[in-house]
Structures are given as structure tokens and as C-alpha cells.
Scaffold this active site. Structure first.
Site, PDB file in Angstrom:
ATOM      1  N   ARG A 171      18.084 -64.395 -55.133  1.00  0.00           N
ATOM      2  CA  ARG A 171      16.839 -64.321 -54.798  1.00  0.00           C
ATOM      3  C   ARG A 171      16.907 -64.117 -53.630  1.00  0.00           C
ATOM      4  O   ARG A 171      16.415 -63.360 -52.777  1.00  0.00           O
ATOM      5  CB  ARG A 171      15.812 -65.591 -55.359  1.00  0.00           C
ATOM      6  CG  ARG A 171      14.532 -65.805 -54.248  1.00  0.00           C
ATOM      7  CD  ARG A 171      14.067 -67.336 -55.799  1.00  0.00           C
ATOM      8  NE  ARG A 171      13.043 -67.625 -54.823  1.00  0.00           N
ATOM      9  CZ  ARG A 171      12.989 -68.362 -54.212  1.00  0.00           C
ATOM     10  NH1 ARG A 171      13.898 -69.258 -54.338  1.00  0.00           N
ATOM     11  NH2 ARG A 171      11.421 -69.128 -53.967  1.00  0.00           N
ATOM     12  N   HIS A 219      14.606 -61.291 -51.838  1.00  0.00           N
ATOM     13  CA  HIS A 219      12.984 -61.758 -50.590  1.00  0.00           C
ATOM     14  C   HIS A 219      13.329 -61.120 -49.065  1.00  0.00           C
ATOM     15  O   HIS A 219      13.342 -60.918 -48.815  1.00  0.00           O
ATOM     16  CB  HIS A 219      12.731 -63.325 -51.199  1.00  0.00           C
ATOM     17  CG  HIS A 219      12.668 -63.217 -52.069  1.00  0.00           C
ATOM     18  ND1 HIS A 219      11.498 -64.688 -51.984  1.00  0.00           N
ATOM     19  CD2 HIS A 219      12.851 -62.555 -53.392  1.00  0.00           C
ATOM     20  CE1 HIS A 219      10.810 -64.774 -53.091  1.00  0.00           C
ATOM     21  NE2 HIS A 219      11.757 -63.884 -53.972  1.00  0.00           N
ATOM     22  N   HIS A 270      15.167 -61.790 -64.674  1.00  0.00           N
ATOM     23  CA  HIS A 270      14.574 -62.919 -65.067  1.00  0.00           C
ATOM     24  C   HIS A 270      15.352 -63.382 -66.037  1.00  0.00           C
ATOM     25  O   HIS A 270      14.964 -64.213 -66.368  1.00  0.00           O
ATOM     26  CB  HIS A 270      12.780 -62.628 -64.658  1.00  0.00           C
ATOM     27  CG  HIS A 270      12.303 -62.492 -63.791  1.00  0.00           C
ATOM     28  ND1 HIS A 270      10.897 -62.425 -63.942  1.00  0.00           N
ATOM     29  CD2 HIS A 270      12.612 -62.990 -62.673  1.00  0.00           C
ATOM     30  CE1 HIS A 270      10.447 -62.823 -62.589  1.00  0.00           C
ATOM     31  NE2 HIS A 270      11.590 -62.456 -61.835  1.00  0.00           N
ATOM     32  N   TRP A 288      13.372 -68.761 -68.730  1.00  0.00           N
ATOM     33  CA  TRP A 288      12.978 -67.338 -69.076  1.00  0.00           C
ATOM     34  C   TRP A 288      13.580 -67.384 -70.716  1.00  0.00           C
ATOM     35  O   TRP A 288      12.914 -67.153 -71.668  1.00  0.00           O
ATOM     36  CB  TRP A 288      12.790 -66.131 -69.060  1.00  0.00           C
ATOM     37  CG  TRP A 288      11.728 -65.531 -67.518  1.00  0.00           C
ATOM     38  CD1 TRP A 288      11.149 -65.434 -67.564  1.00  0.00           C
ATOM     39  CD2 TRP A 288      12.729 -66.792 -65.962  1.00  0.00           C
ATOM     40  NE1 TRP A 288      10.544 -65.037 -66.156  1.00  0.00           N
ATOM     41  CE2 TRP A 288      11.260 -65.911 -65.016  1.00  0.00           C
ATOM     42  CE3 TRP A 288      13.291 -67.006 -65.602  1.00  0.00           C
ATOM     43  CZ2 TRP A 288      11.614 -65.905 -64.246  1.00  0.00           C
ATOM     44  CZ3 TRP A 288      12.703 -67.200 -64.249  1.00  0.00           C
ATOM     45  CH2 TRP A 288      11.501 -67.272 -63.193  1.00  0.00           C
TER      46      TRP A 288
END
Length: 351
Positions: free
Chosen positions: A108, A112, A236, A252
Site C-alpha cells: 500500500r 500510494h 486486494h 476480502w
């Protein structure tokens, strides 16, 4: 290679291959605006006391600026990136942190730091590593990433010539590979901004509450097509959302500790219904209510162009891996002007 399965309210669980550093944490590609060579296999010698002190300092709001010289664009020549890879891999597992691994939050962080790129203006991306400065570090989409930066800071001290941009993106590559994913080509040569003046504006990362049109607007701005977008969303499969970060909650799938094609299989095979709670709108599987999907995730099932890739990747994990690897490598390189002689690395996973 070990196998890992996690019990999250459904039996039997899928069992997926994982490396020796494979319990996952939260990866969230969408956000809420609420807030050629063999690698040595020995563990890195990082002082836990130093690590703890740095983490505590980061959480208190200071971000590691000790007056050391900022690496130049050529400083990477002094870094042994095989050793850096090994040392990042050694930082993944931590039984005292969340689900036992920092791997997905490293993915992540890399995502990002890179996904702010705007090809029209040439701004944003991982070059400069502005994600470590306020206000960008405080954008709602980046909530919780101070933990990842703190975890990696001892390696910045150990390898002072590595740029933060190279460190953060390489950490994402290590995490993908060591969690059982494909080999991702990576090259060094990013430089670091010294001040926050070039931080990107808020709103450049995808909003999890939106649909297919918004997703395309965000990714087309970076230069991705529908196939690349659909491949990237497969990350994900890792980890879970946390209500104290994104506002959303839950994993998920039942194997959030391995990089697999399970995001696609769950998206297609389960029936998803709105979650009844006080938080933002999200979906849960109807049968067990143990797993979740974000509104933007559901768009990949309902949009015909996205769905054809979801079906392809659900049926063939190798096809997913083959498409994810170049898309993720492209993401990490957006906006970076690499030296002509910067080598391309294909790191082997640890055994």
C-alpha cells in the site's frame, strides 16, 4: 514452500502458497476521504530497540529527518539492493503487529507513493517520496502509512545512500514476491525532495465509495488502460480494511495472507449484499458476512469491460500474475526519470 490458511468464519478455507514471510496486513488500493541473482537467506541484523523507538517517534508525528544529506539521483550506485531486498524481507513478519506481517501495508505504501502521478502535468509519483511530508502524509487515503514508514526507517539508516522513493517502492516489490506473488521488475534511481513544497494535492488516489467512471478517471490520468486497472485491483487479495484507517472493515477473502487470484474468484462466486452497520457503504458476502467488498470493487463485477478481465483472472491465476507484474512495475515508475544506466533487477524470493 509453506502453505497458509486463515479461519474467518467459513469452512473449508482455501489454502494458498506463501513464502517464509507471509502473514498479511491491510492493502487498500482504493481509499476513503474520511480520513538476476540469488539473494542471501540470512536474517537482517536490525536492532529492535531502534526499530521501536523510530516507530514510536513516527506515530508521535515526527518523520525521521535527522539532518543527514539527501541522496542524490546517483547515490543508488553505492547501494547493494540485493542486501536491501533481504533486509526488507526480514522486516515482514511480526507476530505482535496486526495479522502478523507488514507485507501488505508495504504494498500500500508503494502504491500510494506512486499512484499520485498525473501524466498531463508530469507531477506526482514515487520520485521525490513526497508521501513522507505533510500535508500529503496526512491525506485520508494515506492513513496508517506512518506505520510502514517507521518500520522501514532502520533500513534508511543502514543504507543512507538509498532514496526514500527507492526504499518505499522496493518494499512493495519485496512484499508482493515474498507473499507468493509474481516476480516484479524494479530499478533504482529515484531522488528525494527535501521539502514539502511539491506534495501532491489530495484527491489523486481512488475513492473506494465511487464506481467505474471514477476508477477510470483516476487510472487514465496516470496512463493505465482497463486491462492494467483490472490487474492492479487484484492486490486486494491481500489483507483487510481497518475502520480506524479507511472507515471500512474486514478482509476480502479467507486467505488474506497470500498473493493469489482470490479477489476475482470471491467477487464472482459470492453474492454481495450491503452491510448493515453505522460505517460507510460497503458489501459483505451473503452467506457468512465474514468478507467484504468496497463499492469500487463491485464496479469490476458490474462493468462489462472490467468484468471480462475479472473472469479471465478468476479462471487463471498465472494469467493474473503475468498481467499484474508489468502493471505494478509501471505504477512504481510513473514520472521517474531514471539514469540511462540504471539496472533492472529481478530479485529471487528467499527460501
Amino acid at each position: 514452500m509453506r502453505t497458509v490458511a486463515r479461519t474467518v468464519g467459513r469452512t473449508p478455507l482455501r489454502v494458498a502458497p506463501a513464502s517464509a514471510a507471509s502473514r498479511a496486513l491491510s492493502v487498500r488500493l482504493f481509499s476513503s476521504h474520511k480520513q538476476h541473482k540469488r539473494i542471501p537467506t540470512t536474517k537482517a541484523g536490525i536492532n529492535p530497540g531502534v526499530l521501536g523507538a523510530l516507530a514510536a517517534g513516527a506515530l508521535a508525528g515526527w518523520y525521521f529527518y535527522s539532518g543527514e544529506p539527501t541522496p542524490s539521483r546517483d547515490s543508488w550506485r553505492k547501494v547493494n539492493f540485493h542486501n536491501v531486498y533481504k533486509d526488507i524481507a526480514a522486516l515482514l513478519e511480526d507476530e505482535d503487529y496486526d495479522d502478523g506481517s507488514y507485507g501488505p501495508v508495504f504494498v500500500r505504501l508503494a502504491w500510494h507513493a506512486s499512484g499520485t502521478y498525473d501524466r498531463k502535468t508530469g507531477t506526482g509519483g514515487s520520485d521525490g517520496a513526497t508521501i513522507r511530508f505533510k500535508p500529503e502524509s496526512g491525506h485520508g487515503a494515506n492513513a496508517g502509512l506512518d506505520v510502514a514508514r517507521a518500520r522501514l526507517e532502520p533500513l534508511k539508516k543502514k543504507y543512507p545512500h538509498i532514496s526514500y522513493g527507492d526504499l518505499y517502492t522496493l518494499a512493495g516489490v519485496v512484499a508482493v514476491q515474498e507473499l507468493g506473488g509474481p516476480t516484479v521488475r524494479w530499478r533504482p534511481g529515484r531522488s528525494d525532495e527535501k521539502v514539502s513544497a511539491n506534495c501532491t494535492p489530495d484527491g489523486r488516489l481512488p475513492d473506494a465509495a465511487q464506481g467505474a467512471n471514477h476508477v477510470r478517471d483516476i487510472f487514465y490520468r496516470m496512463g493505465f488502460n482497463d486491462q492494467e486497472i483490472a490487474a492492479l485491483i487484484g492486490a486486494h487479495a491481500l489483507g483487510r480494511c481497518h475502520s480506524n484507517r479507511s472507515g471500512y472493515e474486514g478482509p476480502w477473502n479467507a486467505s488474506p495472507t497470500s498473493f493469489t487470484n482470490f479477489f476475482y474468484t470471491e467477487l464472482l462466486e459470492d453474492k454481495w449484499v450491503p452491510k448493515k452497520w453505522d460505517g460507510p457503504a460497503q458489501y459483505v458476502d451473503k452467506d457468512t458476512k465474514s468478507f467484504m467488498m468496497l463499492p469500487a470493487d463491485i464496479a469490476f463485477k458490474t462493468d462489462p469491460q472490467f468484468r471480462k478481465y475479472v473472469e479471465k483472472y478468476a479462471a487463471d491465476q498465472d494469467a493474473f500474475f503475468a498481467d499484474f507484474a508489468p502493471a505494478f512495475a509501471k505504477l512504481l515508475e510513473l514520472g521517474v526519470k531514471f539514469p540511462e544506466d540504471a539496472p533492472v533487477y529481478e530479485f529471487k524470493t528467499l527460501e
